[in-house]
Design an enzyme around this catalytic site. Sequence first.
Site, PDB file in Angstrom:
ATOM      1  N   ARG A 158       0.814  -1.221   0.000  1.00  0.00           N
ATOM      2  CA  ARG A 158       0.000   0.000   0.000  1.00  0.00           C
ATOM      3  C   ARG A 158       0.851   1.277   0.000  1.00  0.00           C
ATOM      4  O   ARG A 158       0.359   2.358  -0.276  1.00  0.00           O
ATOM      5  CB  ARG A 158      -0.957  -0.018   1.206  1.00  0.00           C
ATOM      6  CG  ARG A 158      -2.059  -1.067   1.078  1.00  0.00           C
ATOM      7  CD  ARG A 158      -2.826  -1.295   2.374  1.00  0.00           C
ATOM      8  NE  ARG A 158      -2.099  -2.178   3.297  1.00  0.00           N
ATOM      9  CZ  ARG A 158      -2.557  -2.574   4.474  1.00  0.00           C
ATOM     10  NH1 ARG A 158      -3.749  -2.150   4.892  1.00  0.00           N
ATOM     11  NH2 ARG A 158      -1.846  -3.377   5.249  1.00  0.00           N
TER      12      ARG A 158
ATOM     13  N   ASP B 281       5.492  -1.237  11.715  1.00  0.00           N
ATOM     14  CA  ASP B 281       4.794  -0.094  11.123  1.00  0.00           C
ATOM     15  C   ASP B 281       3.881   0.612  12.128  1.00  0.00           C
ATOM     16  O   ASP B 281       2.969   1.329  11.750  1.00  0.00           O
ATOM     17  CB  ASP B 281       4.002  -0.535   9.884  1.00  0.00           C
ATOM     18  CG  ASP B 281       2.882  -1.520  10.198  1.00  0.00           C
ATOM     19  OD1 ASP B 281       2.833  -2.031  11.335  1.00  0.00           O
ATOM     20  OD2 ASP B 281       2.046  -1.768   9.309  1.00  0.00           O
TER      21      ASP B 281
HETATM   22  C1  UD1 Z   1      -2.348  -5.841  11.494  1.00  0.00           C
HETATM   23  C2  UD1 Z   1      -3.296  -6.750  12.292  1.00  0.00           C
HETATM   24  C3  UD1 Z   1      -4.534  -5.935  12.670  1.00  0.00           C
HETATM   25  C4  UD1 Z   1      -4.109  -4.713  13.470  1.00  0.00           C
HETATM   26  C5  UD1 Z   1      -3.062  -3.893  12.718  1.00  0.00           C
HETATM   27  C6  UD1 Z   1      -2.491  -2.846  13.665  1.00  0.00           C
HETATM   28  C7  UD1 Z   1      -2.943  -8.973  11.383  1.00  0.00           C
HETATM   29  C8  UD1 Z   1      -3.442 -10.024  10.483  1.00  0.00           C
HETATM   30  N1  UD1 Z   1      -3.670  -7.866  11.458  1.00  0.00           N
HETATM   31  O1  UD1 Z   1      -3.018  -5.472  10.302  1.00  0.00           O
HETATM   32  O2  UD1 Z   1      -5.394  -6.736  13.463  1.00  0.00           O
HETATM   33  O3  UD1 Z   1      -5.262  -3.918  13.744  1.00  0.00           O
HETATM   34  O4  UD1 Z   1      -1.976  -4.721  12.281  1.00  0.00           O
HETATM   35  O5  UD1 Z   1      -1.611  -1.989  13.014  1.00  0.00           O
HETATM   36  O6  UD1 Z   1      -1.929  -9.153  12.024  1.00  0.00           O
HETATM   37  N2  UD1 Z   1       4.321  -8.500   8.362  1.00  0.00           N
HETATM   38  C9  UD1 Z   1       5.282  -9.478   8.265  1.00  0.00           C
HETATM   39  N3  UD1 Z   1       5.034 -10.579   7.496  1.00  0.00           N
HETATM   40  C10 UD1 Z   1       3.877 -10.744   6.834  1.00  0.00           C
HETATM   41  C11 UD1 Z   1       2.895  -9.725   6.944  1.00  0.00           C
HETATM   42  C12 UD1 Z   1       3.140  -8.644   7.714  1.00  0.00           C
HETATM   43  O7  UD1 Z   1       6.372  -9.356   8.853  1.00  0.00           O
HETATM   44  O8  UD1 Z   1       3.728 -11.767   6.155  1.00  0.00           O
HETATM   45  C13 UD1 Z   1       4.625  -7.291   9.160  1.00  0.00           C
HETATM   46  C14 UD1 Z   1       4.539  -6.034   8.352  1.00  0.00           C
HETATM   47  O9  UD1 Z   1       5.816  -5.689   7.827  1.00  0.00           O
HETATM   48  C15 UD1 Z   1       4.062  -5.006   9.368  1.00  0.00           C
HETATM   49  C16 UD1 Z   1       3.280  -5.831  10.366  1.00  0.00           C
HETATM   50  O10 UD1 Z   1       3.649  -7.180  10.173  1.00  0.00           O
HETATM   51  O11 UD1 Z   1       5.135  -4.364  10.015  1.00  0.00           O
HETATM   52  C17 UD1 Z   1       1.769  -5.667  10.178  1.00  0.00           C
HETATM   53  O12 UD1 Z   1       1.416  -6.083   8.868  1.00  0.00           O
HETATM   54  P1  UD1 Z   1       0.292  -5.338   8.031  1.00  0.00           P
HETATM   55  O13 UD1 Z   1       0.134  -6.050   6.748  1.00  0.00           O
HETATM   56  O14 UD1 Z   1       0.557  -3.899   7.986  1.00  0.00           O
HETATM   57  O15 UD1 Z   1      -0.978  -5.634   8.933  1.00  0.00           O
HETATM   58  P2  UD1 Z   1      -2.294  -4.780   9.059  1.00  0.00           P
HETATM   59  O16 UD1 Z   1      -3.152  -5.030   7.873  1.00  0.00           O
HETATM   60  O17 UD1 Z   1      -2.001  -3.381   9.379  1.00  0.00           O
HETATM   61 CA    CA Z   2      -0.132  -2.209   9.373  1.00  0.00          CA
END
Ligand code: UD1
Ligand code: CA
Length: 508
Positions: free
Chosen positions: A62, A147
């Site tokens: 995004r 993040d």
């Molecule tokens: C996530 C939470 C959501 C919460 C939000 C808060 C999940 C499924 N959802 O959503 O409930 O309200 O954060 O900010 O966890 N990441 C990895 N590996 C992956 C995917 C993500 O390391 O395979 C890391 C990303 O780099 C990021 C963090 O995990 O730093 C959160 O991932 P992101 O995809 O931003 O989750 P949200 O959709 O924001």
């Molecule tokens: Ca996030």
Amino acid sequence: MGGGVTAAQRPLAPLVGVRIPAPQLGRAAGLRPKLRFWLRALYDGGVSAHTAVILAAGQGTRMRSRTPKVLHELCGRPLIEWVLAAARDAGCTKLIVVDAPARPLDGLLGDDVELVVQPQANGTAGAVAAALDSVPGGRPVVVLSGDVPMISAETIAELIAVHEQSAAAATVATALVDDPSGYGRVVRGEDGALEKIVETKSDGDATAAELLITEVNGGVYVFDPAALSAALPGVGSDNSQGERYLPAVLPLIAAAGGAVGAHVVDDSSLLLGVNDRVDLAELRELAQVRIIEAHLLAGVSIVAPASTQIDVGVEIGVDSVIEPFTALCGATKIGERSTIGPDSTLTDATIGDEVTVLRSHLTDCEVRSQAGIGPFSHLRPGSLVRERAKVGAFVELKNADIGEGAKVPHLSYVGDAELGADANLGAGTITANYDGVNKHRTIFGQRVHGGVNVSYIAPVEVGEDAWTAAGSVITEAVPPGSLAIGRERQENKDGYDARRKRDGEDQK
Ligand code: UD1
Ligand code: CA
């Protein structure tokens, strides 16, 4: 996410490099006792060092960027460094960052950070699974999102303390917000206990009723490592995104008999996440207000906060004044009673006390006490302007050492040079420091009087108390105390005008 406490109500002094001398300790330092309180609660519980796992392997699609999301900067510091700083301050001594397979974070974080790789970005549960082997057993492990940068050490310590005190197997930080869109919603049962978290990033995971919930998952957790390891393999990917969601582990831990808590963090802004550049811009505004407010409370005057940019690592001494349209970036340090701006940009600059910098651009340089810079000076890397020296209008310095009380007042380029104390270079001084291949130095002794429009062809040395005549091109060493004249003598042609008129030249 909105609501909660406004920025103005909550300065972030601990995150800001404010120099706060003891007598000035005011509200800006007011959050430290809170951190001390929670850390004390932890130590009293027999817990000292904790492990933090920071999730940073997501694709960050995004953001629409070639740079990994967690490396985007917020007020001069990459997002992930904000999270690491909070974890360190909260007493987490083992720091594990989950990186993507290409290891874009390799070598960019501190030596105290261990990188583990999530083989594919299959969700936040997959990211935690990738770190499990590195997590020591026993003590609770903190899981943070790379993040969610505004998370504070206080909040982490508070979450660990709440987790410990309630003997929970898992505790998640939540917030009550006005606009919950994009966040996972916290579904509580009739008894108020956490039942599950439903995702809302794409349609299909949450019901219409669940979408109305305004308590959101902040992406910050504390787990008992054994309970986490046991439950994590049970997290599948049967959901709208086909990803393994970390929050799905919570009901599994509960089903296995572990207590699962959801702790509401008072200041919801601390849990704001960055998913796109709109989020980042909004967070920047908030973080900037807090940084500026911490400086104001610590004794710095900032004339027009809305037009002032101050990075998180900047230090400013008391009674300094920051004038409008000024950006203080990187590791810039400013002493006391200095005036910076208007219209100035300082990056990694070190400024002493009682310095004036007016409409100027300074990068990676040092200006010592009572020196004056500008208007319209450009100080490039390696420049040192010593005590009481003056660098004036349209002067560019590069790798130049300007001695105490020395002056380069107007329209000059001084590069790869050394100017002795109390020397004074005339308007239009140019050091010709580059022969097209190599850079050479120009050395001016103390009390040199440089004429106007003089070029110094480096390498060349001008001795102490020496003078150079206006318009000279200096190619050879000038002995101390002498006058160098390096120009054609003037010749006057008598009767020239009359001859022109007689020969009719002016009529042609
Ligand atoms: C996530 C939470 C959501 C919460 C939000 C808060 C999940 C499924 N959802 O959503 O409930 O309200 O954060 O900010 O966890 N990441 C990895 N590996 C992956 C995917 C993500 O390391 O395979 C890391 C990303 O780099 C990021 C963090 O995990 O730093 C959160 O991932 P992101 O995809 O931003 O989750 P949200 O959709 O924001
Ligand atoms: Ca996030």
